[in-house]
Design a protein around this motif. Structure first.
Motif, mmCIF file in Angstrom:
data_model
loop_
_atom_site.group_PDB
_atom_site.id
_atom_site.type_symbol
_atom_site.label_atom_id
_atom_site.label_comp_id
_atom_site.label_asym_id
_atom_site.label_seq_id
_atom_site.Cartn_x
_atom_site.Cartn_y
_atom_site.Cartn_z
ATOM 1 N N THR A 88 0.827 -15.627 -4.139
ATOM 2 C CA THR A 88 2.298 -15.775 -3.461
ATOM 3 C C THR A 88 2.349 -14.368 -2.479
ATOM 4 O OG1 THR A 88 3.816 -14.914 -5.080
ATOM 5 C CG2 THR A 88 3.465 -17.294 -4.709
ATOM 6 N N LEU A 89 1.592 -13.391 -3.064
ATOM 7 C CA LEU A 89 1.824 -12.276 -2.536
ATOM 8 C C LEU A 89 0.417 -11.753 -1.280
ATOM 9 C CD1 LEU A 89 2.556 -9.939 -5.895
ATOM 10 C CD2 LEU A 89 4.039 -10.316 -3.825
ATOM 11 N N VAL A 90 -0.081 -12.880 -0.970
ATOM 12 C CA VAL A 90 -1.101 -12.782 -0.031
ATOM 13 C C VAL A 90 -0.693 -12.344 1.157
ATOM 14 C CG1 VAL A 90 -2.911 -14.130 1.187
ATOM 15 C CG2 VAL A 90 -2.732 -14.107 -1.149
ATOM 16 N N ASP A 91 -1.147 -11.568 1.689
ATOM 17 C CA ASP A 91 -0.785 -10.995 3.158
ATOM 18 C C ASP A 91 0.372 -9.849 2.997
ATOM 19 O OD1 ASP A 91 -2.644 -12.083 4.792
ATOM 20 O OD2 ASP A 91 -1.393 -13.762 4.890
ATOM 21 N N HIS A 92 0.453 -9.431 1.873
ATOM 22 C CA HIS A 92 1.730 -8.162 1.644
ATOM 23 C C HIS A 92 1.081 -7.080 1.352
ATOM 24 C CE1 HIS A 92 4.480 -11.451 0.620
ATOM 25 N NE2 HIS A 92 5.161 -10.585 1.473
ATOM 26 N N GLU A 93 1.469 -5.788 1.779
ATOM 27 C CA GLU A 93 0.798 -4.463 1.480
ATOM 28 C C GLU A 93 1.116 -4.242 -0.061
ATOM 29 O OE1 GLU A 93 0.143 -1.086 3.531
ATOM 30 O OE2 GLU A 93 -0.882 -2.833 4.210
ATOM 31 N N VAL A 94 -0.101 -3.750 -0.929
ATOM 32 C CA VAL A 94 -0.033 -3.466 -2.180
ATOM 33 C C VAL A 94 -0.781 -2.420 -2.459
ATOM 34 C CG1 VAL A 94 0.365 -5.667 -2.875
ATOM 35 C CG2 VAL A 94 -2.030 -4.797 -2.660
ATOM 36 N N THR A 95 -0.574 -1.468 -3.597
ATOM 37 C CA THR A 95 -1.269 -0.457 -3.836
ATOM 38 C C THR A 95 -1.880 -0.729 -5.228
ATOM 39 O OG1 THR A 95 0.309 1.066 -2.752
ATOM 40 C CG2 THR A 95 -1.330 1.972 -4.319
ATOM 41 N N VAL A 96 -3.294 -0.850 -5.505
ATOM 42 C CA VAL A 96 -3.924 -1.118 -6.567
ATOM 43 C C VAL A 96 -4.358 0.264 -7.222
ATOM 44 C CG1 VAL A 96 -5.668 -2.391 -7.684
ATOM 45 C CG2 VAL A 96 -4.771 -3.059 -5.491
ATOM 46 N N GLU A 97 -3.765 0.511 -8.526
ATOM 47 C CA GLU A 97 -4.305 1.808 -9.263
ATOM 48 C C GLU A 97 -5.326 1.265 -10.013
ATOM 49 O OE1 GLU A 97 -1.145 4.356 -10.620
ATOM 50 O OE2 GLU A 97 -2.562 4.950 -12.202
#
Lengths: 172, 100
Positions: free
Chosen positions: B9-18
Motif C-alpha cells: 500500500t506504500l508503493v509510490d511514497h517517499e521512504v527512507t531505508v536504513e
C-alpha cells in the motif's frame, strides 16, 4: 530457466498470474477499495526483470563493489554479471580491477543499483583514482583499524551483557 | 504476509531505508516482494560523501535481509487499520492452530 514465464512477468502486463484480471481487494472496515497493482509486480523476478542487460553497481555483503552488466538472475537474486570490474575504495582513493564474468550467489548480495548513464563513472570530488597497489595498501590499513575497533566494541558490549548487532555476519 | 501487504500500500511514497551497514537511502518505493526486498527509484543517499560508489546510481534493489529500518511517511500509515489487521491475523492463526 523457463523463458516464457519470465516474459509473462512484464510490468506492463495487467493480467493476473493465469491471465485473468486481479479484482481489487476490498479494504477492511468498509472503506472504499484501494486500487491494487497486479500481484506479479511484487515478485523478486519482476523487480529484477527491468534491470536485465543494464549496467549495475552491485554491493556484496563483504563490502565489495562490482560494476557490470546484469545478464541473468533467478528468484533468489543469484546473478550473472558480464564485463565486471571491481571498484575498490580506500580513504579518498579508488581503483578499478577488471574481473570479467561473475556468478554471484544471491545471499551475498546486499543491494544492486542501476547506474545512471548520464552520470556514468562519476565519482565525487575528494575521491581520486590511484594505482591499485596504493589503494590495496590503504585498504589493508583501514581494515586493520576497523577490526581493532570492532573487537574493542564487541568486548565492551559483552561485558555489559549485550550481544553485538549482526554478530557472525560480516556487513560493511 | 501482513507486512508484505502493508508495504504494497506504500508503493509510490517517499521512504527512507536504513541498512544494517548504516547507509540510509531515501527514494520512492517502487516495489516490494514476499522477502521484503525493496526497490527504490530516484534515490538520494543520506551522507552521500561517505558512500561515493552510490553517486551515479539512480535506482536500487535492496535485499530484504539487510534492511534495519524503513522510515515511513506518517500520513500514509493508518495505524488503527494495521492494529485491526494484526488482531484478525492473530485470531485466524490461533483458530488454525486449534483445528489441527
Amino acid at each position: 530457466m523457463d523463458n516464457s514465464r519470465m516474459e509473462n512477468l512484464s510490468l506492463q502486463d495487467q493480467g493476473g498470474p493465469h491471465g485473468q484480471n486481479a479484482p481489487p481487494q476490498p479494504a477492511a472496515g468498509g472503506l472504499p477499495p484501494v486500487p491494487q497493482l497486479p500481484p506479479q509486480m511484487f515478485t523478486t523476478a519482476a523487480q529484477l526483470l527491468d534491470l536485465t542487460d543494464k549496467k549495475l553497481m552491485i554491493i556484496l555483503r563483504d563490502g565489495r563493489k562490482l560494476i557490470g552488466v546484469l545478464r541473468s538472475w533467478d528468484q533468489f537474486a543469484n546473478l550473472v554479471l558480464q564485463d565486471t570490474i571491481e571498484r575498490i575504495f580506500a580513504a579518498n582513493l579508488y581503483a578499478d580491477v577488471h574481473r570479467g564474468i561473475y556468478i554471484v550467489r544471491g545471499e551475498n548480495v546486499l543491494m544492486l543499483g542501476e547506474i545512471d548513464l548520464d552520470k556514468d563513472d562519476y565519482v565525487p570530488e575528494p575521491y581520486q583514482e590511484a594505482p591499485i597497489e596504493t589503494v590495496h595498501a590503504t585498504q589493508r590499513k583501514e581494515q586493520e583499524n576497523r577490526k581493532n575497533k570492532d573487537k574493542a566494541k564487541r568486548e565492551k558490549l559483552l561485558t555489559m551483557g549485550f550481544e553485538p548487532e549482526h554478530s557472525g555476519e560480516v556487513i560493511f | 504476509m501482513l507486512f508484505f501487504s502493508f508495504f504494497k500500500t506504500l508503493v509510490d511514497h517517499e521512504v527512507t531505508v536504513e541498512l544494517k551497514n548504516d547507509i540510509s537511502i531515501r527514494g520512492t518505493l517502487k516495489s516490494v516482494d514476499q522477502f521484503l526486498n525493496i526497490k527504490l527509484d530516484n534515490i538520494n543517499v543520506v551522507e552521500e560523501m561517505k558512500y561515493p560508489h552510490l553517486s551515479s546510481v539512480k535506482n536500487v534493489f535492496i535485499r530484504g535481509s539487510v534492511v534495519r529500518y524503513v522510515h515511513l511517511p506518517s500520513g500514509a500509515v493508518d495505524t488503527a487499520l494495521l492494529e485491526d489487521a494484526t488482531r484478525r491475523e492473530a485470531t485466524q492463526a490461533s483458530a488454525r492452530a486449534k483445528q489441527g
